[in-house]
Design a protein around this motif. Structure first.
Motif, PDB file in Angstrom:
ATOM      1  N   MET A   1       0.823  -1.210   0.000  1.00  0.00           N
ATOM      2  CA  MET A   1       0.000   0.000   0.000  1.00  0.00           C
ATOM      3  C   MET A   1       0.858   1.262   0.000  1.00  0.00           C
ATOM      4  O   MET A   1       0.581   2.223  -0.720  1.00  0.00           O
TER       5      MET A   1
ATOM      6  N   ARG B   1      -6.422   7.734  -2.123  1.00  0.00           N
ATOM      7  CA  ARG B   1      -6.722   6.380  -1.651  1.00  0.00           C
ATOM      8  C   ARG B   1      -5.520   5.768  -0.945  1.00  0.00           C
ATOM      9  O   ARG B   1      -5.652   5.205   0.156  1.00  0.00           O
ATOM     10  N   TYR B   2      -4.338   5.870  -1.536  1.00  0.00           N
ATOM     11  CA  TYR B   2      -3.187   5.185  -0.967  1.00  0.00           C
ATOM     12  C   TYR B   2      -2.551   5.950   0.187  1.00  0.00           C
ATOM     13  O   TYR B   2      -1.947   5.334   1.070  1.00  0.00           O
TER      14      TYR B   2
ATOM     15  N   ASP C   1      -4.483   7.567   2.335  1.00  0.00           N
ATOM     16  CA  ASP C   1      -5.415   7.193   3.403  1.00  0.00           C
ATOM     17  C   ASP C   1      -5.182   5.762   3.881  1.00  0.00           C
ATOM     18  O   ASP C   1      -5.266   5.481   5.080  1.00  0.00           O
ATOM     19  N   GLU C   2      -4.892   4.860   2.947  1.00  0.00           N
ATOM     20  CA  GLU C   2      -4.662   3.474   3.339  1.00  0.00           C
ATOM     21  C   GLU C   2      -3.360   3.339   4.130  1.00  0.00           C
ATOM     22  O   GLU C   2      -3.295   2.558   5.096  1.00  0.00           O
ATOM     23  N   THR C   3      -2.334   4.093   3.757  1.00  0.00           N
ATOM     24  CA  THR C   3      -1.098   4.080   4.536  1.00  0.00           C
ATOM     25  C   THR C   3      -1.363   4.560   5.954  1.00  0.00           C
ATOM     26  O   THR C   3      -0.894   3.956   6.931  1.00  0.00           O
TER      27      THR C   3
ATOM     28  N   ARG D   1      -4.198   4.437   7.528  1.00  0.00           N
ATOM     29  CA  ARG D   1      -5.002   3.431   8.220  1.00  0.00           C
ATOM     30  C   ARG D   1      -4.110   2.325   8.785  1.00  0.00           C
ATOM     31  O   ARG D   1      -4.283   1.894   9.932  1.00  0.00           O
TER      32      ARG D   1
END
Length: 248
Positions: A150, A171-172, A174-176, A178
């Motif tokens: 990610m 998106r990425y 935010d995923e990092t 998370r």
């Protein structure tokens, strides 16, 4: 192509260019049992740091390395693809076991533990300590299948993609964040990811910390939002083997 002035380059590549004594030849020297083909990426640093830890812990252990310049595409040359058809670093060759080849960073960590960390200094016995071993493997795979991929996509879409795609960039990032949040939950009241009590430094930390170390390059300027991760990272990067491993 990465800009050598980037945060990622300043964190990892600057020490690499200063360190003498590595080989640029595809053929390793014959002195030491383990030969690593690596570069100062997060996955490469994870392996180099563990090799340095093993060298400090076990006086008879030694290794050599060949620096693979991924910017020049050395990892796509035919000789390297014979070692790893996936064309990625790191790779190790264990000359003490018939030139046995291991690729994929987590597989390399587990292999080195099995064959060279006989005192379980950086892992847990699957026979006598199966619960802690399982927890370590769970967090190792969390980093291998989550943080690395990610954050890698984060880096690609925010730095290397030929066109800007705001959805992918957000998106990425935010995923990092998370995933860092998951680490922060785990590290609340703990010093390391696996082990009884506050835990102890293990393969799970070795795999994870080099990615978190380059958080500024992942568009996460500070770790203030993740105080337990911040304290954990300081412990990890402060180890002597982490410092020397970053220069391999």
């Amino acid at each position: 192509m990465l800009d050598v002035r980037s945060s990622w380059a300043r964190i990892y590549i600057a020490p690499l260019w200063r360190r003498p004594g590595s080989s640029s030849s595809p053929m390793p020297p014959a002195s030491n049992a383990v030969h690593a083909y690596t570069f100062a990426t997060p996955n490469g640093v994870a392996i180099a740091s563990y090799l340095e830890e093993l060298k400090e812990r076990y006086p008879g252990f030694a290794y050599d390395f060949t620096r693979i310049n991924i910017w020049k595409g050395t990892q796509k040359e035919d000789w390297f693809l014979k070692l790893n058809p996936n064309g990625r670093i790191p790779v190790i060759v264990d000359k003490s076991r018939g030139d046995f080849v291991v690729f994929e960073s987590s597989a390399i960590l587990l292999y080195l533990a099995q064959h060279y960390d006989k005192d379980f200094a950086f892992w847990f016995s699957p026979e006598s300590d199966p619960n802690n071993y399982s927890e370590m493997v769970q967090w190792l795979f969390f980093a291998h299948g989550g943080i690395g991929p990610m954050q890698g996509q984060n880096n690609h879409f925010n730095h290397d993609a030929p066109e800007k795609i705001p959805y992918a960039q957000k998106r990425y990032i935010d995923e990092t964040k998370r995933l860092y949040g998951v680490l922060d939950i785990r590290l609340n009241g703990r010093e390391y990811l696996a082990g009884d009590g506050k835990g102890r430094y293990s393969l799970a930390d070795l795999k994870s910390y080099p990615w978190v170390k380059i958080h500024p390059y992942a568009s996460i300027e500070t770790l203030d939002e993740f105080p337990h991760v911040k304290a954990w990272l300081e412990r990890c990067v402060g180890r002597e083997a982490s410092v020397s491993g970053a220069g391999v």
